[in-house]
Design a protein around this motif. Structure first.
Motif, PDB file in Angstrom:
ATOM      1  N   TRP A  97       0.832  -1.207   0.000  1.00  0.00           N
ATOM      2  CA  TRP A  97       0.000   0.000   0.000  1.00  0.00           C
ATOM      3  C   TRP A  97       0.868   1.258   0.000  1.00  0.00           C
ATOM      4  O   TRP A  97       0.644   2.170  -0.811  1.00  0.00           O
ATOM      5  N   ALA A  98       1.840   1.326   0.902  1.00  0.00           N
ATOM      6  CA  ALA A  98       2.717   2.497   0.953  1.00  0.00           C
ATOM      7  C   ALA A  98       3.524   2.618  -0.339  1.00  0.00           C
ATOM      8  O   ALA A  98       3.807   3.727  -0.805  1.00  0.00           O
ATOM      9  N   THR A  99       3.897   1.475  -0.929  1.00  0.00           N
ATOM     10  CA  THR A  99       4.605   1.502  -2.207  1.00  0.00           C
ATOM     11  C   THR A  99       3.716   2.079  -3.294  1.00  0.00           C
ATOM     12  O   THR A  99       4.150   2.901  -4.115  1.00  0.00           O
ATOM     13  N   ALA A 100       2.450   1.668  -3.322  1.00  0.00           N
ATOM     14  CA  ALA A 100       1.517   2.166  -4.333  1.00  0.00           C
ATOM     15  C   ALA A 100       1.300   3.672  -4.186  1.00  0.00           C
ATOM     16  O   ALA A 100       1.227   4.399  -5.187  1.00  0.00           O
ATOM     17  N   ILE A 101       1.202   4.152  -2.944  1.00  0.00           N
ATOM     18  CA  ILE A 101       1.033   5.591  -2.718  1.00  0.00           C
ATOM     19  C   ILE A 101       2.244   6.347  -3.262  1.00  0.00           C
ATOM     20  O   ILE A 101       2.120   7.387  -3.913  1.00  0.00           O
ATOM     21  N   THR A 102       3.435   5.805  -3.024  1.00  0.00           N
ATOM     22  CA  THR A 102       4.664   6.455  -3.502  1.00  0.00           C
ATOM     23  C   THR A 102       4.741   6.426  -5.020  1.00  0.00           C
ATOM     24  O   THR A 102       5.074   7.430  -5.659  1.00  0.00           O
ATOM     25  N   LEU A 103       4.442   5.274  -5.617  1.00  0.00           N
ATOM     26  CA  LEU A 103       4.509   5.161  -7.073  1.00  0.00           C
ATOM     27  C   LEU A 103       3.481   6.076  -7.753  1.00  0.00           C
ATOM     28  O   LEU A 103       3.781   6.697  -8.775  1.00  0.00           O
ATOM     29  N   SER A 104       2.296   6.159  -7.195  1.00  0.00           N
ATOM     30  CA  SER A 104       1.292   7.047  -7.787  1.00  0.00           C
ATOM     31  C   SER A 104       1.744   8.506  -7.697  1.00  0.00           C
ATOM     32  O   SER A 104       1.519   9.291  -8.629  1.00  0.00           O
ATOM     33  N   ALA A 105       2.416   8.865  -6.593  1.00  0.00           N
ATOM     34  CA  ALA A 105       2.968  10.216  -6.479  1.00  0.00           C
ATOM     35  C   ALA A 105       4.061  10.432  -7.516  1.00  0.00           C
ATOM     36  O   ALA A 105       4.194  11.522  -8.093  1.00  0.00           O
ATOM     37  N   GLY A 106       4.858   9.381  -7.783  1.00  0.00           N
ATOM     38  CA  GLY A 106       5.881   9.476  -8.821  1.00  0.00           C
ATOM     39  C   GLY A 106       5.273   9.683 -10.190  1.00  0.00           C
ATOM     40  O   GLY A 106       5.771  10.488 -10.990  1.00  0.00           O
ATOM     41  N   LEU A 107       4.177   8.982 -10.478  1.00  0.00           N
ATOM     42  CA  LEU A 107       3.504   9.140 -11.769  1.00  0.00           C
ATOM     43  C   LEU A 107       2.901  10.540 -11.907  1.00  0.00           C
ATOM     44  O   LEU A 107       2.975  11.160 -12.973  1.00  0.00           O
ATOM     45  N   GLU A 108       2.314  11.039 -10.833  1.00  0.00           N
ATOM     46  CA  GLU A 108       1.738  12.384 -10.878  1.00  0.00           C
ATOM     47  C   GLU A 108       2.824  13.446 -11.047  1.00  0.00           C
ATOM     48  O   GLU A 108       2.653  14.411 -11.795  1.00  0.00           O
ATOM     49  N   PRO A 136      -2.258  -3.038  -9.228  1.00  0.00           N
ATOM     50  CA  PRO A 136      -3.654  -2.602  -9.074  1.00  0.00           C
ATOM     51  C   PRO A 136      -3.841  -1.506  -8.030  1.00  0.00           C
ATOM     52  O   PRO A 136      -4.661  -0.601  -8.216  1.00  0.00           O
ATOM     53  N   GLN A 137      -3.099  -1.565  -6.921  1.00  0.00           N
ATOM     54  CA  GLN A 137      -3.243  -0.519  -5.905  1.00  0.00           C
ATOM     55  C   GLN A 137      -2.766   0.835  -6.430  1.00  0.00           C
ATOM     56  O   GLN A 137      -3.372   1.878  -6.141  1.00  0.00           O
ATOM     57  N   THR A 138      -1.678   0.825  -7.190  1.00  0.00           N
ATOM     58  CA  THR A 138      -1.184   2.076  -7.779  1.00  0.00           C
ATOM     59  C   THR A 138      -2.212   2.637  -8.745  1.00  0.00           C
ATOM     60  O   THR A 138      -2.469   3.844  -8.779  1.00  0.00           O
ATOM     61  N   CYS A 139      -2.823   1.761  -9.540  1.00  0.00           N
ATOM     62  CA  CYS A 139      -3.857   2.191 -10.474  1.00  0.00           C
ATOM     63  C   CYS A 139      -5.052   2.782  -9.725  1.00  0.00           C
ATOM     64  O   CYS A 139      -5.611   3.799 -10.125  1.00  0.00           O
ATOM     65  N   TRP A 140      -5.443   2.150  -8.622  1.00  0.00           N
ATOM     66  CA  TRP A 140      -6.558   2.661  -7.822  1.00  0.00           C
ATOM     67  C   TRP A 140      -6.263   4.082  -7.350  1.00  0.00           C
ATOM     68  O   TRP A 140      -7.137   4.957  -7.381  1.00  0.00           O
ATOM     69  N   ALA A 141      -5.030   4.317  -6.930  1.00  0.00           N
ATOM     70  CA  ALA A 141      -4.654   5.660  -6.468  1.00  0.00           C
ATOM     71  C   ALA A 141      -4.695   6.670  -7.611  1.00  0.00           C
ATOM     72  O   ALA A 141      -4.978   7.859  -7.388  1.00  0.00           O
ATOM     73  N   ALA A 180     -10.309  -0.343 -23.443  1.00  0.00           N
ATOM     74  CA  ALA A 180     -10.247   0.640 -22.362  1.00  0.00           C
ATOM     75  C   ALA A 180      -9.724   1.951 -22.928  1.00  0.00           C
ATOM     76  O   ALA A 180      -8.887   1.946 -23.835  1.00  0.00           O
ATOM     77  N   PRO A 181     -10.184   3.071 -22.396  1.00  0.00           N
ATOM     78  CA  PRO A 181      -9.683   4.371 -22.861  1.00  0.00           C
ATOM     79  C   PRO A 181      -8.317   4.677 -22.263  1.00  0.00           C
ATOM     80  O   PRO A 181      -7.965   4.162 -21.199  1.00  0.00           O
ATOM     81  N   LEU A 182      -7.548   5.493 -22.967  1.00  0.00           N
ATOM     82  CA  LEU A 182      -6.277   5.987 -22.440  1.00  0.00           C
ATOM     83  C   LEU A 182      -6.514   7.271 -21.666  1.00  0.00           C
ATOM     84  O   LEU A 182      -7.408   8.049 -22.019  1.00  0.00           O
ATOM     85  N   PRO A 183      -5.749   7.540 -20.602  1.00  0.00           N
ATOM     86  CA  PRO A 183      -4.658   6.717 -20.072  1.00  0.00           C
ATOM     87  C   PRO A 183      -5.186   5.466 -19.382  1.00  0.00           C
ATOM     88  O   PRO A 183      -6.300   5.459 -18.853  1.00  0.00           O
ATOM     89  N   CYS A 184      -4.351   4.434 -19.388  1.00  0.00           N
ATOM     90  CA  CYS A 184      -4.779   3.135 -18.895  1.00  0.00           C
ATOM     91  C   CYS A 184      -3.605   2.430 -18.220  1.00  0.00           C
ATOM     92  O   CYS A 184      -2.445   2.687 -18.531  1.00  0.00           O
ATOM     93  N   PHE A 185      -3.941   1.541 -17.310  1.00  0.00           N
ATOM     94  CA  PHE A 185      -2.961   0.743 -16.582  1.00  0.00           C
ATOM     95  C   PHE A 185      -3.021  -0.681 -17.112  1.00  0.00           C
ATOM     96  O   PHE A 185      -4.104  -1.258 -17.229  1.00  0.00           O
ATOM     97  N   VAL A 186      -1.871  -1.264 -17.424  1.00  0.00           N
ATOM     98  CA  VAL A 186      -1.803  -2.618 -17.974  1.00  0.00           C
ATOM     99  C   VAL A 186      -0.943  -3.495 -17.070  1.00  0.00           C
ATOM    100  O   VAL A 186       0.206  -3.158 -16.792  1.00  0.00           O
TER     101      VAL A 186
END
Length: 288
Positions: A97-108, A136-141, A180-186
């Motif tokens: 979970w904490a990894t997904a939060i960090t990765l989503s912040a990196g993507l943003e 999936p958790q990163t995508c959810w974020a 699925a529309p872009l942007p998308c997670f695969v």
């Protein structure tokens, strides 16, 4: 087409590479780190997309500074254009979970400072955690659509849609086609295999490989490192403090039984002539 591939360094579990302590626990500091095998499948999917439609592929990883070598491996083997490492001590001991939060912040942060992202690729699961949750958790974020267990895909750039074939709950006998529309997670399945059907695709693949050799040799020039402050992350929500997972216990990894018999030789006491005579048929080739 702008793609990001999430990758991770994992212990090298090949025979002879893993180091254990006396209790059978993995010693990460003494065990080599390699790129997670399933992430290479995700990288191949991103490369196929670039070969077919052009664009840019970036590798992204969260971990200690040594993970830069994992990103370099991704660049050398699957031709990423540049690398982004999310790294500092505040991120240590993160669960999924904490990894997904960090990765989503990196993507943003990437979208704010570099470019808009069309696709994010992730491997099926990691060789050390085996949870399959981080993608999936990163995508959810990110609040993006996600397609999992992907075994084939292509993009319609005009319609900005992804069309993919995916295994149904991992069943190799049942495949469904989704859009699925872009942007998308695969999230790629280990069964994914890239295809380059035309001569143009194969020539583009060859050109990208040649261009990457020089870039990978000078990887540090193409590596950007962001810490938690760069990502505007609160330390209370990342790393160990931001990890809700509680590990109740850890079982030692059992050592694999030896599959070969060994004869110990003492050169001071044993006749080496007898040893050489015993080994000679194997050195020359049995039956020769």
């Amino acid at each position: 087409m702008r793609s990001i591939v999430l990758t991770k360094g994992v212990p090298d579990f090949s025979e002879g590479a893993v180091s254990f302590d006396e209790d059978g626990h993995l010693e990460r500091g003494k065990t080599p780190t390699v790129m997670n095998p399933n992430d290479e499948v995700a990288l191949q999917a991103a490369l196929q997309t670039t070969v077919r439609h052009g664009g840019h592929v970036s590798g992204m990883s969260m971990g200690p500074p040594g993970y830069g070598e994992v990103l370099q491996e991704a660049m050398a083997s699957v031709y990423t254009d540049d690398s982004y490492l999310l790294s500092d001590r505040e991120l240590a001991a993160s669960d999924t979970w904490a990894t997904a939060i960090t990765l989503s912040a990196g993507l943003e942060t990437y979208q704010e400072e570099v470019a808009d992202i069309d696709l994010v690729f992730a491997g099926f699961k990691t060789a050390d955690g085996e949870t399959g949750q981080t993608g999936p958790q990163t995508c959810w974020a990110m609040e993006w659509p996600i397609v999992t267990h992907v075994i084939a895909l292509d993009i319609d750039p005009d319609e900005r849609t992804l069309r993919a074939k995916r295994l149904v709950e991992g069943d190799i006998d049942e495949v469904e086609t989704v859009e699925a529309p872009l942007p998308c997670f695969v999230v790629t399945d280990p069964e994914f295999e890239p295809t380059y059907r035309t001569a143009s695709h194969r020539l583009t693949h060859k050109r990208l490989r040649a261009e990457t050799e020089e870039r990978a040799a000078n990887h540090d020039a193409h590596l950007t490192t962001w810490d938690h402050a760069d990502l505007n992350l609160d330390p209370d929500y990342i790393g160990l403090d931001g990890s809700p997972t509680i590990v109740s216990s850890v079982d030692p990894i059992p050592k694999a039984p030896s599959e070969r018999e060994a004869t110990m030789i003492d050169p001071d006491e044993d006749d080496m002539g007898d040893v050489l005579e015993e080994m000679h048929p194997f050195a020359a080739g049995a039956g020769d």
